[in-house]
Write a protein that holds these residues in place. Structure first.
Motif, PDB file in Angstrom:
ATOM      1  N   GLN A 179      34.035  40.061  37.227  1.00 42.58           N
ATOM      2  CA  GLN A 179      33.648  39.674  35.863  1.00 42.58           C
ATOM      3  C   GLN A 179      32.395  40.416  35.419  1.00 42.58           C
ATOM      4  N   GLU A 182      33.535  43.873  34.572  1.00 42.52           N
ATOM      5  CA  GLU A 182      34.309  43.906  33.326  1.00 42.52           C
ATOM      6  C   GLU A 182      33.400  43.820  32.105  1.00 42.52           C
ATOM      7  N   GLU A 185      32.452  47.011  31.139  1.00 41.56           N
ATOM      8  CA  GLU A 185      33.618  47.842  30.833  1.00 41.56           C
ATOM      9  C   GLU A 185      33.967  48.783  31.972  1.00 41.56           C
ATOM     10  N   THR A 187      36.522  49.336  34.696  1.00 44.83           N
ATOM     11  CA  THR A 187      37.897  48.844  34.869  1.00 44.83           C
ATOM     12  C   THR A 187      38.625  49.470  36.047  1.00 44.83           C
ATOM     13  N   HIS A 220      43.925  42.188  40.427  1.00 44.89           N
ATOM     14  CA  HIS A 220      42.908  43.144  40.882  1.00 44.89           C
ATOM     15  C   HIS A 220      43.207  43.715  42.269  1.00 44.89           C
TER      16      HIS A 220
END
Length: 310
Positions: A179, A182, A185, A187, A220
């Motif tokens: 988190q 993320e 950003e 990824t 993931h």
């Protein structure tokens, strides 16, 4: 699920690339490997590293092997790494990882990764220090993920470990790290789960189950380390073993049900260095035969797909 093997089994026994390549292809009947940095340290001088990497890729090509990823072995798992209390030591670890990314790219791997480090007893006992170390690690992973992408790699892979002072170690840790990334950003960071780590009862409780990890983290998960254990240690046994409790058929079913039936599954059997090489080779053969009905070598998947198309 393509079945491959982590080359930890070759350390101290088959250091020459053509030795382990021949063993993987001819004795194990596999065509997918995960390279271990115990066979070539990324710290090697760049020109020498490039020559050695070329020998590895040549051997892999000669035996029709794909190097899926390059991974931390025993040697770099020992230092405190990206969680060291000393900022200079953390900088050294970050530099090592940058070299590892370069080497993975030279090997033609799609990904690079491994465990990331260990928090000291002192920092772990201090809530603020522990949070600071985890924040440092998150910063480092974001930087390394960017470097991996720039080198042409698909993913930077993180392996949760069964030690509470390492990060991430639990499902909750994994959620927090992902988190945080993320929000930045980032990824291209994925997880490689290990069957023995997920079932380690002293950390995760007597009801530790692999399917909890798969259900919670499936979006993931980019790979799996497949090894046998009893829930009370991290022995990385193979099959058969009288005390092993890892059910391969159930694991394959859980991955398929979670929609990640195409991730690479790497047999990761760590023999003792004092074990005879003949016994180690036989253990690897029996382990592959135990797992083969549930996880298919990549070439066999391609043949099957061609047959369907035809």
């Amino acid at each position: 699920m393509p079945l491959g093997v982590n080359l930890c089994c070759a350390v101290k026994r088959m250091p020459q690339p053509h030795e382990w390549a021949r063993f993987v292809r001819e004795d194990l009947g596999l065509d997918l490997v995960q390279f271990t940095f115990d066979l070539l340290d990324p710290w090697a001088p760049a020109q020498l590293r490039t020559r050695l990497a070329r020998r590895i890729t040549t051997a892999a090509a000669d035996y029709g092997l794909t190097i899926d990823s390059a991974f931390v072995g025993l040697a770099h798992y020992v230092p405190s790494g990206l969680l060291d209390p000393d900022p200079d030591a953390r900088a050294v670890a970050l530099t090592w990882w940058r070299h590892a990314i370069d080497l993975a790219a030279e090997l033609g791997a799609r990904a690079v990764g491994g465990p990331l480090g260990t928090i000291s007893d002192h920092d772990d006992a201090d809530t603020r220090a522990r949070a600071a170390r985890r924040a440092d690690l998150t910063d480092a992973v974001a930087e390394l993920a960017q470097a991996a992408a720039a080198a042409g790699l698909d993913s930077f892979l993180v392996e949760p470990t069964p030690i509470a002072r390492e990060y991430p170690a639990t499902i909750t840790d994994c959620h927090h790290l992902l988190q945080d990334l993320e929000r930045r950003e980032v990824t291209n960071v994925g997880l490689v789960l290990d069957t023995g780590h997920m079932l380690y009862q002293p950390l995760h409780g007597a009801d530790a189950r692999v399917d909890d990890w798969i259900t919670e983290l499936s979006p993931h998960i980019r790979g799996l380390h497949l090894d046998n254990a009893d829930g009370h240690g991290d022995p990385h046994w193979g099959w058969p073993h009288p005390d092993g409790t890892v059910g391969v058929a159930d694991l394959a079913h859980q991955l398929t049900q979670a929609g990640i039936g195409d991730i690479p599954v790497m047999l990761e059997v760590y023999p003792r260095f004092e074990d005879s090489s003949s016994a180690v080779r036989e253990l690897l053969r029996s382990s592959v035969e135990h797992c083969r009905p549930h996880f298919t070598p990549a070439s066999a998947r391609e043949v099957s797909a061609d047959a369907v198309v035809g």
